[in-house]
Design an enzyme around this catalytic site. Structure first.
Site, PDB file in Angstrom:
ATOM      1  N   PHE A   1      55.628   0.265  19.802  1.00  0.00           N
ATOM      2  CA  PHE A   1      54.452  -0.495  19.356  1.00  0.00           C
ATOM      3  C   PHE A   1      53.983  -1.379  20.501  1.00  0.00           C
ATOM      4  CE2 PHE A   1      52.017  -4.031  17.791  1.00  0.00           C
ATOM      5  CZ  PHE A   1      51.094  -3.387  16.990  1.00  0.00           C
TER       6      PHE A   1
ATOM      7  N   ASP B   1      57.537  -4.572  27.828  1.00  0.00           N
ATOM      8  CA  ASP B   1      56.685  -5.280  26.866  1.00  0.00           C
ATOM      9  C   ASP B   1      57.568  -6.286  26.134  1.00  0.00           C
ATOM     10  OD1 ASP B   1      55.211  -6.213  24.736  1.00  0.00           O
ATOM     11  OD2 ASP B   1      54.365  -4.263  24.195  1.00  0.00           O
TER      12      ASP B   1
ATOM     13  N   LYS C   1      51.947 -13.576  22.359  1.00  0.00           N
ATOM     14  CA  LYS C   1      52.494 -14.261  21.184  1.00  0.00           C
ATOM     15  C   LYS C   1      52.950 -15.701  21.480  1.00  0.00           C
ATOM     16  CE  LYS C   1      52.962 -10.363  18.254  1.00  0.00           C
ATOM     17  NZ  LYS C   1      53.349  -8.987  18.498  1.00  0.00           N
TER      18      LYS C   1
HETATM   19  C1  PLP Z   1      52.360  -7.917  18.809  1.00  0.00           C
HETATM   20  C2  PLP Z   1      52.720  -6.944  19.876  1.00  0.00           C
HETATM   21  C3  PLP Z   1      51.742  -6.383  20.722  1.00  0.00           C
HETATM   22  C4  PLP Z   1      50.266  -6.611  20.510  1.00  0.00           C
HETATM   23  O1  PLP Z   1      49.880  -7.935  20.587  1.00  0.00           O
HETATM   24  P1  PLP Z   1      48.457  -8.373  19.956  1.00  0.00           P
HETATM   25  O2  PLP Z   1      48.326  -9.808  20.356  1.00  0.00           O
HETATM   26  O3  PLP Z   1      48.554  -8.172  18.483  1.00  0.00           O
HETATM   27  O4  PLP Z   1      47.434  -7.492  20.572  1.00  0.00           O
HETATM   28  C5  PLP Z   1      52.167  -5.550  21.731  1.00  0.00           C
HETATM   29  N1  PLP Z   1      53.471  -5.272  21.911  1.00  0.00           N
HETATM   30  C6  PLP Z   1      54.437  -5.796  21.133  1.00  0.00           C
HETATM   31  C7  PLP Z   1      55.858  -5.468  21.407  1.00  0.00           C
HETATM   32  C8  PLP Z   1      54.096  -6.631  20.080  1.00  0.00           C
HETATM   33  O5  PLP Z   1      55.051  -7.118  19.280  1.00  0.00           O
END
Ligand code: PLP
Length: 401
Positions: free
Chosen positions: A141, A226, A255
């Site tokens: 994700f 990520d 985040k």
């Molecule tokens: C939340 C998340 C994203 C996307 O972030 P947004 O601010 O919602 O675009 C990408 N990668 C990971 C691992 C995430 O948890």
């Protein structure tokens, strides 16, 4: 006065239905607690998918935001501002990386890292033009943009939204051999989550990340982590990659970089990657704004100065060991690193959602992920008495038929 039912009706009538939220309408938050319109109090065990590591409405971040909002909110990157260079320096001192590129949402930062990797592929590795490949993991994700869903393996996320961006190859997560086999002379980068949060808190086998790091180095492929969800203390280290003492070539943050106040994301790396971009090749109107930078600076300071990383490790280990005492027949496995914890239920348990609904009634907000997993990820400021209260509630609810 209008109540929860009215708000829910309004939302269903006028808003897109791209979420299936728990029916709790929140009005106020403070620390680990949130309050609904009827005044009921709940422990937030989702933390906005880890954007709220510092807790709700952290007073220090609030003050930094208000002070900056009175001074200057936005310049665009056409001009310079006083906050951004200080954020750059503090991020570098904290993480050891030389440079950063600020964006807003997580998905945008992922896109940014992919663009840099492609640029590196052509400018440095000399891959023939537009032949660059990027390897990702199954069940990844990384966000919701067209290019990012192009390499999702989840039908729901992508099936109605093609045509897709080419140049991505998915391999099995946690399997270094599969990764190495997928590498070709055209491979530019590997993009990976150190723990797959959205997939259900999937923790790869010990040594996997170190192996990926080694494979990338040996094949001259960039490793991009990520850490949008796993980073900034969530797993009991600054970065989840620190558990295996590795430094990816680029790390993606989002985040909790803003403590939940405002969308702030960034790609961090060294001169040899981030430094490749030339004026005009990439940008964002709001990315790197003085308001965003002031918020991010204070958010990082709070994580360090309030010892949130250590607290995540201590509380996380304690929760996992206590939850493992459960005698519930529903539980298949409990796994976690720091305060990123997944309770996987057996298929016979008829889904995690109904447990989350009951937890909500008991004053604890958690969200199911992928049908059978209850994710427990409270703000990292949570203290031991609150943890004990939460464990009691969770153990009780797991006993229901
Ligand atoms: C939340 C998340 C994203 C996307 O972030 P947004 O601010 O919602 O675009 C990408 N990668 C990971 C691992 C995430 O948890």
């Amino acid at each position: 006065m209008i109540n929860s039912i009215d708000y829910i009706e309004l939302e269903e009538k006028y808003g897109a239905h791209n979420y299936h939220p728990l029916d709790v309408v929140l009005e106020r938050g403070e620390g680990v607690w949130v309050y609904d319109v009827e005044g009921n109090r709940y422990l937030d065990c989702l933390s906005a998918y880890s954007a709220l590591n510092q807790g709700h409405v952290h007073p220090r971040i609030l003050e930094a935001m208000m002070n900056q909002a009175r001074q200057l909110t936005l310049t665009s990157r056409a001009f310079r501002n006083v906050q951004l260079p200080q954020l750059y320096k503090e991020l570098s001192e904290l993480t050891g990386y030389e440079m950063a590129l600020p964006m807003n949402s997580g998905a945008e930062a992922v896109e940014t890292a992919l663009k840099i990797a492609r640029k590196w592929a052509y400018a440095v590795k000399q891959i023939p033009k537009y032949q660059a490949e990027i390897i990702v993991a199954g069940n990844n994700f990384h966000g919701r943009t067209i290019s990012v869903i192009s390499f999702s393996t989840e039908e729901l996320y992508k099936s109605d939204f093609g045509p897709f961006t080419p140049g991505f190859i998915a391999v099995e997560y946690g399997n270094p051999e599969a990764l190495e086999q997928a590498i070709t002379p055209h491979t530019a980068a590997v993009l990976i989550e150190p723990i797959q949060g959205e997939a259900g808190v999937i923790i790869p086998p010990a040594g996997y990340l170190a192996k990926v790091r080694e494979i990338c180095k040996r094949n001259r492929v960039l490793m991009i982590a990520d850490e949008i969800q796993t980073g900034l203390g969530r797993t009991g280290r600054l970065f989840a990659c620190d558990h295996e003492s590795i430094c990816p070539d680029m790390v993606i943050l989002g985040k909790a970089l803003s403590g939940g106040f405002y969308p702030v994301s960034a790609v961090i790396g060294d001169q040899d990657t981030i430094g490749l971009l030339r004026p005009g090749e990439h940008g964002s109107t709001f990315g790197g704004s003085p308001l965003a930078a002031a918020i991010a600076r204070e958010s990082l300071k709070v994580i360090v100065e309030e010892n949130l990383i250590q607290n995540a490790e201590t509380m996380g280990n304690y929760i996992v060991s206590e939850l493992n005492k459960t005698t519930s027949d529903h539980v298949k496995e409990i796994r976690g690193k720091g305060l990123l914890i997944g309770i996987e239920l057996k298929p016979e348990a008829r889904g995690a959602r109904r447990f989350c609904e009951v937890l909500k009634q008991e004053g604890l907000l958690a969200k199911e992920t992928h049908e059978n997993v209850i994710r427990i990820a409270p703000p990292l400021i949570i203290d031991r008495p609150t943890v004990d209260w939460a464990i009691g509630k969770i153990l009780d609810v797991l006993q229901m038929p």
